[in-house]
Design a protein around this motif. Structure first.
Motif, PDB file in Angstrom:
ATOM      1  N   LEU A  84      11.958  17.929 -26.174  1.00  0.00           N
ATOM      2  CA  LEU A  84      12.734  17.206 -27.184  1.00  0.00           C
ATOM      3  C   LEU A  84      13.686  16.203 -26.545  1.00  0.00           C
ATOM      4  N   SER A  85      14.245  16.558 -25.409  1.00  0.00           N
ATOM      5  CA  SER A  85      15.203  15.673 -24.735  1.00  0.00           C
ATOM      6  C   SER A  85      14.530  14.708 -23.758  1.00  0.00           C
ATOM      7  N   ASN A  86      13.164  14.686 -23.759  1.00  0.00           N
ATOM      8  CA  ASN A  86      12.381  13.783 -22.906  1.00  0.00           C
ATOM      9  C   ASN A  86      12.590  14.025 -21.407  1.00  0.00           C
ATOM     10  N   GLN A  87      13.051  15.222 -21.053  1.00  0.00           N
ATOM     11  CA  GLN A  87      13.134  15.552 -19.631  1.00  0.00           C
ATOM     12  C   GLN A  87      11.750  15.907 -19.087  1.00  0.00           C
ATOM     13  N   VAL A  88      10.919  16.501 -19.917  1.00  0.00           N
ATOM     14  CA  VAL A  88       9.503  16.682 -19.593  1.00  0.00           C
ATOM     15  C   VAL A  88       8.718  16.250 -20.831  1.00  0.00           C
ATOM     16  N   TYR A  89       7.405  15.984 -20.633  1.00  0.00           N
ATOM     17  CA  TYR A  89       6.565  15.554 -21.761  1.00  0.00           C
ATOM     18  C   TYR A  89       5.484  16.583 -22.102  1.00  0.00           C
ATOM     19  N   GLY A  90       5.527  17.723 -21.402  1.00  0.00           N
ATOM     20  CA  GLY A  90       4.577  18.762 -21.704  1.00  0.00           C
ATOM     21  C   GLY A  90       4.823  19.971 -20.844  1.00  0.00           C
ATOM     22  N   GLY A  91       4.138  21.069 -21.173  1.00  0.00           N
ATOM     23  CA  GLY A  91       4.275  22.283 -20.384  1.00  0.00           C
ATOM     24  C   GLY A  91       3.166  23.256 -20.704  1.00  0.00           C
ATOM     25  N   VAL A  92       2.889  24.151 -19.763  1.00  0.00           N
ATOM     26  CA  VAL A  92       1.861  25.159 -19.993  1.00  0.00           C
ATOM     27  C   VAL A  92       2.554  26.520 -20.078  1.00  0.00           C
ATOM     28  N   ILE A  93       2.106  27.334 -21.036  1.00  0.00           N
ATOM     29  CA  ILE A  93       2.656  28.673 -21.216  1.00  0.00           C
ATOM     30  C   ILE A  93       1.575  29.689 -20.835  1.00  0.00           C
ATOM     31  N   ILE A  94       1.868  30.465 -19.792  1.00  0.00           N
ATOM     32  CA  ILE A  94       0.944  31.518 -19.362  1.00  0.00           C
ATOM     33  C   ILE A  94       1.461  32.827 -19.966  1.00  0.00           C
TER      34      ILE A  94
END
Length: 389
Positions: A84-94
């Protein structure tokens, strides 16, 4: 001295606009879009399993050159806040028990979150994540088969029973500059030419309105100016293509005659629309504002950015009848990237010529009618003044 310099600048201003501005913006856009790929996208990992298998998956995402894994997060809410804060643009949840579920053959799922608010980043992120997950999936299946007493050679044969080969034609790298440049160049040529020719037409309309006798439009003077501007815009068009080719690798695979034909047809079509526009406007500033407003709508509806077959029913046919950019941007891309011949772009040329012929006739009649109305209004004002005296 200053007055002489000012007068000299006024004389060459229009030439600079149609000749130099497209070149300047070609250099600017070429520099901005000089990178072929969007990579090093900020990314995060949420590892709820914390086993050797989950760390192996995390390493796969970290080692991919398209991603820049900034680190691990502790909760899904933290990951969403970072997106939301544009610090990252994606992530993976294991998920938890991921390794255990794999060993139990229960097909555990990875969840990849991607920021879809940015089309460019979202598409690239999805492509990178799909590649990584597919590679991991094959590795996991291979381990399962080998764990089931199937020898490694036979396990690989099971996984490669179906294969396919894909080949991206004309632009294998799918670079953004190659995608947008033809459309941007069309807008640059259209807008610079439109701004100058409208100024000349408004001045001519006001001059004709103050005269009596027959309305000599189009007269020799304005035709001479139009031809001169078309020549300058055409030269600018070819210089832009040359700069894009030499400076930023934009391919020029088609022939010069086809390029010359589409730009001439475009400029004649824009001339028709300029006559039409100046028939409705008397103030140059208002006319210039309206012309500037046209740039984005004409590009977005030209069938260049959004494909024609995806438009609402009959909308494409309407667009082809009201603005000429469709007959330029689409064939320009086809000529430059696909080496289309003159015969291939003939439908666009025929359409552009018909467009120009129809709108030139209508706009000239409307322009002359507008001058007549202005003369009548001018005479009416004179009569009123005489009566008052």
């Amino acid at each position: 001295m200053i007055t002489n310099f000012h007068n000299a600048f006024i004389k060459v201003k229009n030439i600079l606009v149609v000749l130099a501005l497209p070149i300047l913006f070609t250099l600017l856009f070429g520099y901005v879009y000089r990178e072929v790929y969007v990579d090093k996208i900020p990314f995060a990992v949420l590892d709820l399993d914390e086993t050797s298998t989950s760390r192996m998956i995390s390493d796969q995402f970290s080692e991919h050159e398209g991603l820049n894994v900034l680190g691990n997060v502790s909760t899904q809410e933290e990951l969403k806040d970072l997106i939301l804060s544009n610090q990252v643009y994606g992530g993976v949840i294991i998920p938890d028990h991921f390794e255990k579920d794999i060993k139990a053959k229960q097909a555990p799922s990875l969840l990849v979150l991607m920021d879809g608010s940015n089309l460019v980043i979202g598409n690239n992120l999805q492509a990178y994540a799909t590649t990584i997950v597919n590679t991991l999936d094959i590795g996991v299946q291979l381990n399962i088969l080998e764990g089931g007493n199937i020898v490694p050679y036979d396990a690989k044969q099971y996984l490669t029973a179906l294969s396919f080969t894909s080949r991206m034609l004309y632009d294998p790298q799918m670079g953004y500059f190659l995608y947008v440049f033809a459309g941007i160049l069309g807008i640059l040529i259209q807008q610079t030419y439109l701004s100058v020719i409208c100024s000349h037409l408004l001045q001519l309309k006001n001059d004709l309105a103050e005269k009596q006798g027959s309305i000599s439009f189009p007269n020799f003077t304005i035709v001479q100016k139009i031809i001169r501007l078309i020549c300058f815009s055409t030269v600018s068009f070819f210089l832009c293509l040359l700069i894009a080719n030499k400076g930023f690798g934009y391919p020029l695979r088609g022939d010069t005659l086809s390029l010359l034909a589409i730009v001439i047809v475009l400029l004649i079509g824009v001339t028709a629309m300029a006559i039409l526009i100046t028939s409705f406007f008397d103030d140059e500033a208002h006319c210039a504002q309206f012309c500037m407003f046209l740039s984005i709508p004409t590009l977005l509806t030209s069938g260049y950015i959004w494909p024609e077959f995806m438009m609402a029913p009959h909308f494409a046919a309407i667009i082809k009848c009201v603005w000429p950019l469709y007959y330029f941007a689409n064939p320009l891309r086809t000529i430059c990237l696909k080496a289309a011949s003159f015969h291939d772009i003939l439908p666009y040329l025929n359409g552009g010529i018909l467009f120009a012929a129809a709108w030139l006739t209508i706009s000239i009649l409307l322009f002359r009618h507008r001058v007549r109305l202005m003369r009548k209004n001018h005479l009416s004002r004179l009569d009123i003044c005489k009566n008052e005296l």
